[in-house]
Design an enzyme around this catalytic site. Structure first.
Site, PDB file in Angstrom:
ATOM      1  N   PHE A 193      -1.220  16.292   3.842  1.00  0.00           N
ATOM      2  CA  PHE A 193      -1.601  15.603   2.615  1.00  0.00           C
ATOM      3  C   PHE A 193      -0.400  15.576   1.684  1.00  0.00           C
ATOM      4  O   PHE A 193       0.137  16.615   1.318  1.00  0.00           O
ATOM      5  CB  PHE A 193      -2.798  16.279   1.950  1.00  0.00           C
ATOM      6  CG  PHE A 193      -3.409  15.410   0.907  1.00  0.00           C
ATOM      7  CD1 PHE A 193      -4.308  14.406   1.259  1.00  0.00           C
ATOM      8  CD2 PHE A 193      -3.064  15.557  -0.422  1.00  0.00           C
ATOM      9  CE1 PHE A 193      -4.843  13.562   0.295  1.00  0.00           C
ATOM     10  CE2 PHE A 193      -3.606  14.726  -1.400  1.00  0.00           C
ATOM     11  CZ  PHE A 193      -4.500  13.733  -1.030  1.00  0.00           C
ATOM     12  N   ARG A 203       1.181  12.078  -9.459  1.00  0.00           N
ATOM     13  CA  ARG A 203       1.600  10.693  -9.215  1.00  0.00           C
ATOM     14  C   ARG A 203       3.006  10.430  -9.751  1.00  0.00           C
ATOM     15  O   ARG A 203       3.704   9.552  -9.279  1.00  0.00           O
ATOM     16  CB  ARG A 203       0.629   9.714  -9.891  1.00  0.00           C
ATOM     17  CG  ARG A 203      -0.762   9.677  -9.275  1.00  0.00           C
ATOM     18  CD  ARG A 203      -1.505   8.449  -9.799  1.00  0.00           C
ATOM     19  NE  ARG A 203      -2.939   8.484  -9.550  1.00  0.00           N
ATOM     20  CZ  ARG A 203      -3.528   8.093  -8.412  1.00  0.00           C
ATOM     21  NH1 ARG A 203      -2.790   7.665  -7.420  1.00  0.00           N
ATOM     22  NH2 ARG A 203      -4.833   8.118  -8.288  1.00  0.00           N
ATOM     23  N   ASP A 229      -3.575   5.801   6.234  1.00  0.00           N
ATOM     24  CA  ASP A 229      -4.086   7.062   6.772  1.00  0.00           C
ATOM     25  C   ASP A 229      -5.036   6.722   7.917  1.00  0.00           C
ATOM     26  O   ASP A 229      -4.595   6.464   9.028  1.00  0.00           O
ATOM     27  CB  ASP A 229      -4.759   7.818   5.616  1.00  0.00           C
ATOM     28  CG  ASP A 229      -5.191   9.220   5.984  1.00  0.00           C
ATOM     29  OD1 ASP A 229      -4.612   9.802   6.896  1.00  0.00           O
ATOM     30  OD2 ASP A 229      -6.118   9.748   5.335  1.00  0.00           O
ATOM     31  N   GLU A 232       0.841  -1.190   0.000  1.00  0.00           N
ATOM     32  CA  GLU A 232       0.000   0.000   0.000  1.00  0.00           C
ATOM     33  C   GLU A 232       0.883   1.249   0.000  1.00  0.00           C
ATOM     34  O   GLU A 232       2.020   1.228   0.493  1.00  0.00           O
ATOM     35  CB  GLU A 232      -0.918  -0.075   1.238  1.00  0.00           C
ATOM     36  CG  GLU A 232      -1.839   1.090   1.468  1.00  0.00           C
ATOM     37  CD  GLU A 232      -2.858   1.352   0.380  1.00  0.00           C
ATOM     38  OE1 GLU A 232      -2.428   1.523  -0.778  1.00  0.00           O
ATOM     39  OE2 GLU A 232      -4.057   1.446   0.672  1.00  0.00           O
ATOM     40  N   ASP A 233       0.373   2.325  -0.572  1.00  0.00           N
ATOM     41  CA  ASP A 233       1.144   3.570  -0.584  1.00  0.00           C
ATOM     42  C   ASP A 233       1.157   4.248   0.779  1.00  0.00           C
ATOM     43  O   ASP A 233       2.195   4.648   1.280  1.00  0.00           O
ATOM     44  CB  ASP A 233       0.603   4.543  -1.666  1.00  0.00           C
ATOM     45  CG  ASP A 233      -0.907   4.771  -1.556  1.00  0.00           C
ATOM     46  OD1 ASP A 233      -1.564   4.170  -0.679  1.00  0.00           O
ATOM     47  OD2 ASP A 233      -1.436   5.562  -2.365  1.00  0.00           O
TER      48      ASP A 233
HETATM   49  P1  IMP Z   1      -7.301   5.292   4.555  1.00  0.00           P
HETATM   50  O1  IMP Z   1      -8.403   4.360   4.189  1.00  0.00           O
HETATM   51  O2  IMP Z   1      -7.811   6.525   5.248  1.00  0.00           O
HETATM   52  O3  IMP Z   1      -6.164   4.632   5.327  1.00  0.00           O
HETATM   53  O4  IMP Z   1      -6.734   5.898   3.220  1.00  0.00           O
HETATM   54  C1  IMP Z   1      -5.949   5.167   2.423  1.00  0.00           C
HETATM   55  C2  IMP Z   1      -5.935   5.720   1.019  1.00  0.00           C
HETATM   56  O5  IMP Z   1      -6.263   7.111   0.929  1.00  0.00           O
HETATM   57  C3  IMP Z   1      -4.526   5.600   0.515  1.00  0.00           C
HETATM   58  O6  IMP Z   1      -4.343   4.351  -0.085  1.00  0.00           O
HETATM   59  C4  IMP Z   1      -4.414   6.752  -0.452  1.00  0.00           C
HETATM   60  O7  IMP Z   1      -4.838   6.323  -1.723  1.00  0.00           O
HETATM   61  C5  IMP Z   1      -5.373   7.795   0.091  1.00  0.00           C
HETATM   62  N1  IMP Z   1      -4.622   8.802   0.897  1.00  0.00           N
HETATM   63  C6  IMP Z   1      -4.589   8.931   2.222  1.00  0.00           C
HETATM   64  N2  IMP Z   1      -3.788   9.942   2.619  1.00  0.00           N
HETATM   65  C7  IMP Z   1      -3.281  10.462   1.489  1.00  0.00           C
HETATM   66  C8  IMP Z   1      -2.351  11.533   1.221  1.00  0.00           C
HETATM   67  O8  IMP Z   1      -1.801  12.223   2.100  1.00  0.00           O
HETATM   68  N3  IMP Z   1      -2.088  11.770  -0.097  1.00  0.00           N
HETATM   69  C9  IMP Z   1      -2.646  11.047  -1.111  1.00  0.00           C
HETATM   70  N4  IMP Z   1      -3.496  10.035  -0.899  1.00  0.00           N
HETATM   71  C10 IMP Z   1      -3.815   9.743   0.382  1.00  0.00           C
HETATM   72 MG    MG Z   2      -3.798   3.720  -1.784  1.00  0.00          MG
END
Ligand code: IMP
Ligand code: MG
Length: 230
Positions: A203, A216, A154, A150-151
Site C-alpha cells: 500500500f 497526499r 490496483d 489515474e494514480d
Molecule cells: P482499483 O479499483 O482496485 O484498481 O483501485 C483503484 C483506486 O484505489 C486507485 O485509484 C486509488 O485511489 C486506490 N488505491 C489502490 N491501491 C492504492 C494504494 O496502494 N495506495 C493508495 N490508494 C490506492
Molecule cells: Mg485513484
C-alpha cells in the site's frame, strides 16, 4: 484554552506493507539525462526534509525518479497525439490530481482537462469492490480523443467501470495513462497505454495517493512502515 488537544487517530500499518520486498520497475526503460543529476540532488534533499517529518513513510520512488518518468510519459503523449486534435485529459479524483498537474506540463500541445470522482474505498487499504460515480465530467466527450489519467491501477475495478461508462459516450479514442500499477493485484484486465511504474503489492502513499486522506502532499511515493502515535 485549557482544553486537552484532541489527538489524531493512530495510523496502522497495512498488512501488505509488513514484509514484502521493495522492487519498483519502470514500465518501459527510461533514462535520466546527465543534466538532471544536479536537479536530483536538490530533490533528494527535499525528500529527506519531508521524510524527517513523516518518519513512518519509507521512500519507494523518490521525487527525482518520479519527475523524470512523468516527463518521459508527457513527452511520449505529446508525440502520439495530433496537436490540432489534442486529447481531453480525464483525471480521476482525488488521487490523480498531483500526477495530472505535473504530467500536463510535460505535454507541450494544447490539451484540456476535466475530472471525474469515483469511490471504491473507504478508509481502508483494500478495495470494497463497489464502484460508484461521485462526480461526472463537465464536458461532452463525443467526437473527442480522451486520455484517462489515474494514480494507480490496483484490482482494475475502478478503471474498467470508468472505461465502460466513457465508451458509451462515443469518444473518437479512449486511452489510459496510469502512474503506478500493481500487477500482482489485478483482477480485471484493463488496457494501459502509458504506465509509469510497476510496483509490488504494497500500500503506497504520497504524490496524490492517500491513506485515510493523509499523505497526499508528499513529493515522493512511499510505503507506511511503522505505527505512528500522535
Ligand atoms: P482499483 O479499483 O482496485 O484498481 O483501485 C483503484 C483506486 O484505489 C486507485 O485509484 C486509488 O485511489 C486506490 N488505491 C489502490 N491501491 C492504492 C494504494 O496502494 N495506495 C493508495 N490508494 C490506492
Ligand atoms: Mg485513484
Amino acid at each position: 484554552m485549557g482544553q486537552a488537544t484532541k489527538s489524531e487517530p493512530e495510523v496502522a500499518i497495512p498488512p501488505e506493507n509488513r514484509s514484502n520486498p521493495r522492487e519498483v520497475l519502470p514500465c518501459e526503460s527510461h533514462e535520466i539525462a546527465p543534466d538532471e543529476g544536479r536537479i536530483a540532488c536538490v530533490e533528494h534533499l527535499q525528500d529527506a526534509l519531508w521524510q524527517a517529518r513523516f518518519p513512518e513513510v519509507q521512500v519507494l520512488i523518490d521525487s527525482a525518479t518520479l519527475q523524470a518518468r512523468v516527463r518521459a510519459l508527457g513527452e511520449q503523449i505529446a508525440r502520439d497525439y495530433d496537436p490540432n486534435d489534442p486529447p481531453l485529459l480525464v483525471g480521476v479524483l482525488k488521487g490523480s490530481l498531483v500526477f495530472l498537474a505535473d504530467l500536463m506540463r510535460y505535454i507541450p500541445i494544447p490539451v484540456t482537462y476535466d475530472f471525474v470522482a469515483i469511490s471504491s474505498y473507504g478508509a481502508e487499504t483494500r478495495t470494497s469492490g463497489v464502484v460508484r460515480l461521485l462526480k461526472d465530467l463537465d464536458t461532452s466527450i463525443a467526437g473527442r480523443h480522451v486520455l484517462v489519467v489515474e494514480d494507480i491501477l490496483d484490482t482494475g475495478l475502478t478503471l474498467s467501470y470508468l472505461l465502460e461508462l466513457l465508451r458509451t459516450r462515443n469518444p473518437v479514442s479512449l486511452k489510459v495513462c496510469t502512474l503506478l500499477r500493481k500487477p500482482a493485484r489485478q483482477k480485471v484486465a484493463v488496457p494501459v497505454d502509458y504506465c509509469g511504474f510497476d510496483i509490488p503489492d504494497q500500500f503506497v502513499v504520497g504524490y496524490g495517493l492517500d491513506y485515510a486522506e493523509r499523505y497526499r502532499n508528499l513529493p515522493f511515493i512511499g510505503v507506511l512502515t511503522e505505527v505512528e502515535i500522535l
